[in-house]
Write an enzyme that holds these catalytic residues in place. Sequence first.
Site, PDB file in Angstrom:
ATOM      1  N   ASP A 137       0.794  -1.316   0.035  1.00 40.99           N
ATOM      2  CA  ASP A 137      -0.115  -0.264  -0.045  1.00 40.99           C
ATOM      3  C   ASP A 137       0.871   1.313   0.028  1.00 40.99           C
ATOM      4  OD1 ASP A 137      -2.181  -1.715   0.249  1.00 40.99           O
ATOM      5  OD2 ASP A 137      -1.743  -1.923   2.633  1.00 40.99           O
ATOM      6  N   GLU A 192     -11.623   0.812  -2.728  1.00 43.70           N
ATOM      7  CA  GLU A 192     -10.787   1.197  -1.578  1.00 43.70           C
ATOM      8  C   GLU A 192      -9.508   2.093  -2.122  1.00 43.70           C
ATOM      9  OE1 GLU A 192     -10.048  -2.239   0.772  1.00 43.70           O
ATOM     10  OE2 GLU A 192      -8.780  -3.192  -0.870  1.00 43.70           O
TER      11      GLU A 192
END
Length: 568
Positions: free
Chosen positions: A40, A199
Amino acid sequence: MRFLRSTLTALLAAAATTLAQNSTQNSTFLNPVLPGWHSDPSCIHLNGTFFCVTSTFISFPGLPVYASKDLVDYKLISHAWNRESQLPGYSYATKGQQEGMYAATIRYHEGVFYVICEYLGSGQLAGTLFKTTDPFDEKAWSDPVLFPAGKIDPDLFWDDDGTVYVATQGIILQTMNIDTGEMGPIVELWNGTGGVWPEGPHIFKKDGYYWLMIAEGGTSWDHAVTMARAKNITGPYEPSPHNPHLTNRGTQEYFQTVGHADLFQDAAGQWWTVALATRVGPFGSSYPMGRETVLAPVTWNKGEWPVFEPVRGNMSGWPLPPRSRDIPGDGPWNSDPDEYDFPEGSSIPSNLVYWRVPRDGAVEVTAEGLQVALGRNNVPGSPGGSDPAAKAISFIGRRQTDSTFDFSVDLSFTPNAAGQEAGITTFLTQAANIQLGVILSGEQLSLRFNATEAQNKTTPLPAEWSGEPIRLQITMPSPTKYTFSASLASDESTKIEVGSASTVQLSGGSGSFVGTLVGVYATCNGAGSGLDCPEDTPNAYFNRWRYTGISQYISQTESVPTADFNTV
């Protein structure tokens, strides 16, 4: 005809010149640029330096901040979450192996660096916003501004009028007071193209549009990056006709699960993306390093949708900045080997991490080396207990950052009772790890090896090893296999190979969001009471900590020696 021929010749010559110029201008580099568990990613550029942050879940210190001058070499300069007082009680309240600090975003605005994240599993306010004016000083990171966050993966965006917005999983948008944590009403923006789990949003303003980039499809093989844009930040958002903009799903590429990307510009104004990816191949089963950070060039012409280069091991794109390691701070470079001897008075190296905040005194540098106090819990976390601190384990490790590597450490340890143990481990989570420890079996010092292939295999040590430092070692002859061995620290010719284990058991499962750590542990395996081992329990001392990368695989069949990986 002669005119046409000469004109065609001139055009071909001009095209050849342009191609030659482009070929000399283009750069080549190898992925991943941040090897090892670095999921991420989010990056920014400021005055010739790139700053990046990645997820850490329940490992501590959390939210590492890396700096790079050239997009190839990355130095660990600090952790935004680096002390228990920033989030008192959060770590021990966290039960799940993949809870804790989820995906963060790093941004810079008017002299201040911000890292925004959501902490899952504490039962308390989940949103965290850390601030600093000096990211090279770990102590300079603020206590977080806490805010209610019902969704993960917060983004941070300043509009032209100074309004601050936070976009999160969903995809929803709220205004935020960055001093108090007060949040405005929820506005639903866009739910993606139909993939599960929309997301990881990031918002950018360019050419009169608000550009929304998200991850969807889940974080496994269907992972993808999609985009939409709007004239107003609250929408309506127009999906890109080119979705997905970045993915390796449905391909035979070695780099899979590509997604959760961020965009940024370099000093020349060229666009780049960082994303997570897994070196596994299509539907492979061995990927112990989990999700790593990859880099790709992006062409983003005025008013047009951006074009991302596909993620591969061998990349070509915009000219990279000149290679440079001129970056402040004493943190290690992610690609460098570990050579730690733990002299008295030294600090614990900043690339070594714990699984949750460690108990006071659990790990210290002393005159005898790195002292690790035995904890009641074993590496899987048993026996645990009702006290929040009973979730802690006496473990410290570093990311496995290479497809194959060699790790060794010298252990001085004299157990005086059954159950006392100290050793080395490859560790994905408390539910997935491999251990080689020194124990007392009757009156005999022995090695205990614990893996799926060999449960609690015991090997007696030669009598002459008693009282001597023992070198424990993990090597990888291939990306799919760990080999554990031991020798006298003073004589490697005494090496005993204790056992081997498949990397599959440290791939996915209980740790699909994280990646393997390599390190040391010490436990009394449940003896004592409460949080403590019996009073006469000895400490374990570790010296000569060495981690050396051997190779990096850039495809299923191609590898590069670590020493040559992304060299000048």
